[in-house]
Each structure stands twice: as structure tokens, then as C-alpha cells.
Design an enzyme around this catalytic site. Structure first.
Site, PDB file in Angstrom:
ATOM      1  N   TYR A 180      44.659  48.349  36.580  1.00  0.00           N
ATOM      2  CA  TYR A 180      44.495  47.631  37.670  1.00  0.00           C
ATOM      3  C   TYR A 180      43.004  47.305  38.180  1.00  0.00           C
ATOM      4  O   TYR A 180      42.172  47.883  37.704  1.00  0.00           O
ATOM      5  CB  TYR A 180      44.969  48.707  39.063  1.00  0.00           C
ATOM      6  CG  TYR A 180      44.411  50.318  38.755  1.00  0.00           C
ATOM      7  CD1 TYR A 180      43.221  50.414  39.673  1.00  0.00           C
ATOM      8  CD2 TYR A 180      44.451  51.118  37.914  1.00  0.00           C
ATOM      9  CE1 TYR A 180      42.594  51.553  39.557  1.00  0.00           C
ATOM     10  CE2 TYR A 180      43.970  52.425  37.793  1.00  0.00           C
ATOM     11  CZ  TYR A 180      42.845  52.429  38.713  1.00  0.00           C
ATOM     12  OH  TYR A 180      42.200  53.758  38.749  1.00  0.00           O
ATOM     13  N   MET A 182      39.975  46.766  40.938  1.00  0.00           N
ATOM     14  CA  MET A 182      39.303  47.407  42.083  1.00  0.00           C
ATOM     15  C   MET A 182      38.176  47.012  42.718  1.00  0.00           C
ATOM     16  O   MET A 182      37.507  46.324  42.033  1.00  0.00           O
ATOM     17  CB  MET A 182      39.288  49.092  42.082  1.00  0.00           C
ATOM     18  CG  MET A 182      38.341  49.326  40.824  1.00  0.00           C
ATOM     19  SD  MET A 182      37.902  51.025  40.954  1.00  0.00           S
ATOM     20  CE  MET A 182      37.151  51.276  42.672  1.00  0.00           C
TER      21      MET A 182
END
Length: 288
Positions: A180, A182
Site C-alpha cells: 500500500y 502512504m
């Protein structure tokens, strides 16, 4: 009308800009999310389909035994609207570009749709080193600071565990992946980049304490993407048990560095495939 003039010593009265942490960079990273045009593959001439499947399997198997600095892994994805995630790690951007285009340039490329790509470089942020160095050398003395920092970084890079973190490899016993992107928040009252080095170092030390509780259960790779892609970092996690992803991310949400200052992008979770598993999975009835 008299125009106000800035006093000659005005700059000396301004507060010093927050000191960024020093960092070491390692391998370049490309995350690729791919979909397969299954309808086109099934409708293709059997000979063309066999050739496409053979080219895909050959590339996947070559990646698994690559001798060049770096490696690539193919993962079958659960959800996320895609079929596969490919992670490419290479020592130079040129080699990463070549690896990222291999599938599309092969015969198999006719049946592959690239949904998302994300570029970053493995990064080791050195908050503690920067803070300790700033206690001995004045960062405003650029010549002395640059020399001291270069020497400190060179010494850090020679450490074996640092080299392993900058050139990460997925453990054989941890086939699952979670990735992911960020950012750190820049909101009024929640601006990570306006915090002092002391405050950021303390927050990251506490953040690291949470992460170390998962040592042996997870391997984490942080790759920086400022100036390279839309987010600021990409996170890659490997584990033998996918529930470990939920456990560490849930626990870290309560950590102040994340709770107050972190923004997270979409998550992708999957399991690594060997070249043979890739071949078996993609095999269609080419002799129908």
C-alpha cells in the site's frame, strides 16, 4: 511612500527550518498490478495461445533465477480488481525500466492489461543518526555538516544488516504479500513536516517499537517515492500468515505517528507464484 526594508540580520532572527532525516537508498522498486484478458486468450488461435503462455512462463521462471542485481516476483491477487501483482527490484532505474516492460513486449503482452504501476526506491530513514549528528555538528554550517553526514552515511551503509534492508529479498517461508502507499499529513495542526526533528524522531522511535513486536512474523520494506510517484512512500509486507497484515496494521493505527499523521492508500494482498505455478494457472485448453 517609504518602502519598508528588511534588516540585514533578519534571516538570523527566523526560526531554523525543520531538519529532514538523512536516508540511505537501495534498490529501485516497481509495483505493477495486471489483469489478464481471459476472453481474448480463450478466443485466440490455439497455437497463438500456447506461444503466449510459454512466453509468460519463461519470463516468470527467468525472474525466479535471475543473476542480475535484483529480482522480480509474481503474485496472484485476492480482490483489488486485478489478477496479478508483480514486484520488481533492481539496482538501477534503467534495469527496472527493462524489467517493467518485459511482459508487455512479449507475446503474452497481447493479453495483459496494466491497471496500476507505482515507482519508488528502497529507503532507510535515519532519524536517530540525524538527531545524534545534529548534537555534535551544527547543521547550519553546511560544509561541516555535509562532510560529517557523508562520513556517517558511508559507515552506516557498510553494516551488513543495512545492506540487507536496502537490497531486500522475500523469505521463502513468507509467500504472502501486502502492499500500500502512504503519506504524512500536512494539515493545519497536523503537519508532520513542521514538527521538529526531535519530535519526529521520538514518534518514529515509538512507531518502530510497535513494528519490532512483529519481528520473525513479518518482513517490511519501506520505499520512498517523493519526486517519483504520487504518494510519498510505498510499504511492502511479507508473511507466512496473511492475518499478520491485519494484526500489525491494526496495532499501528493506534500509534501516534500513524493516528495523527498518516494517510494510507489502497491495499493489495496476494500470494507469490513460482514459474511452474504460473504456467499451470494460465494453461487453457489450447487444443479445443
Amino acid at each position: 511612500m517609504k518602502i519598508p526594508m528588511t534588516p540585514p540580520n533578519a534571516a538570523a532572527d527566523l526560526p531554523a527550518a525543520p531538519l529532514p532525516p538523512a536516508a540511505l537508498e537501495g534498490w529501485y522498486v516497481l509495483h505493477q498490478s495486471l489483469s489478464v484478458d481471459w476472453a481474448a486468450l480463450k478466443a485466440a488461435d490455439p497455437g497463438d495461445a500456447r506461444e503466449a503462455l510459454a512466453s509468460c512462463a519463461a519470463i516468470a521462471e527467468a525472474w525466479a533465477t535471475a543473476s542480475e542485481p535484483g529480482w522480480s516476483g509474481v503474485y496472484r491477487v485476492a480482490g483489488a480488481g486485478v489478477d496479478f501483482l508483480i514486484l520488481h527490484f533492481r539496482d538501477t532505474l534503467d534495469r527496472l525500466i527493462e524489467a517493467g516492460h518485459q511482459l508487455q513486449l512479449s507475446v503474452w503482452g497481447d493479453y495483459v492489461i496494466v491497471r496500476e504501476e507505482y515507482l519508488s526506491v528502497v529507503e532507510l530513514g535515519l532519524y536517530t543518526l540525524t538527531r545524534e549528528l545534529a548534537g555534535r555538528v551544527d547543521p547550519e554550517d553546511r560544509e561541516a555538516w555535509d562532510l560529517a553526514l557523508a562520513e556517517a552515511l558511508a559507515a552506516e551503509r557498510e553494516k551488513g544488516f543495512v545492506r540487507r534492508r536496502l537490497q531486500p529479498r522475500q523469505p521463502e517461508h513468507m509467500p504472502y504479500v501486502c502492499t500500500y502507499p502512504m503519506d504524512k499529513r500536512r494539515n493545519p495542526g497536523q503537519n508532520w513536516y513542521a514538527l521538529s526533528l526531535e519530535d519526529r524522531a521520538a514518534l518514529m522511535a515509538a512507531h518502530g517499537t510497535v513494528g519490532r513486536r512483529f519481528a520473525g512474523r513479518l518482513v517490511q520494506v519501506i520505499s520512498g517515492s517523493m519526486g517519483l510517484d504520487d504518494w510519498e512512500w510505498a510499504v511492502t509486507l511479507w508473511s507466512a500468515d496473511p492475518l499478520e497484515f491485519k494484526a500489525i496494521i491494526s496495532e499501528m493505527r493506534y500509534d501516534e505517528a500513524s493516528a495523527r499523521y498518516a494517510e494510507f492508500g489502497p491495499f493489495t494482498v496476494g500470494k507469490r507464484l513460482s514459474g511452474k505455478e504460473m504456467r499451470d494457472l494460465l494453461t487453457v485448453d489450447c487444443d479445443r
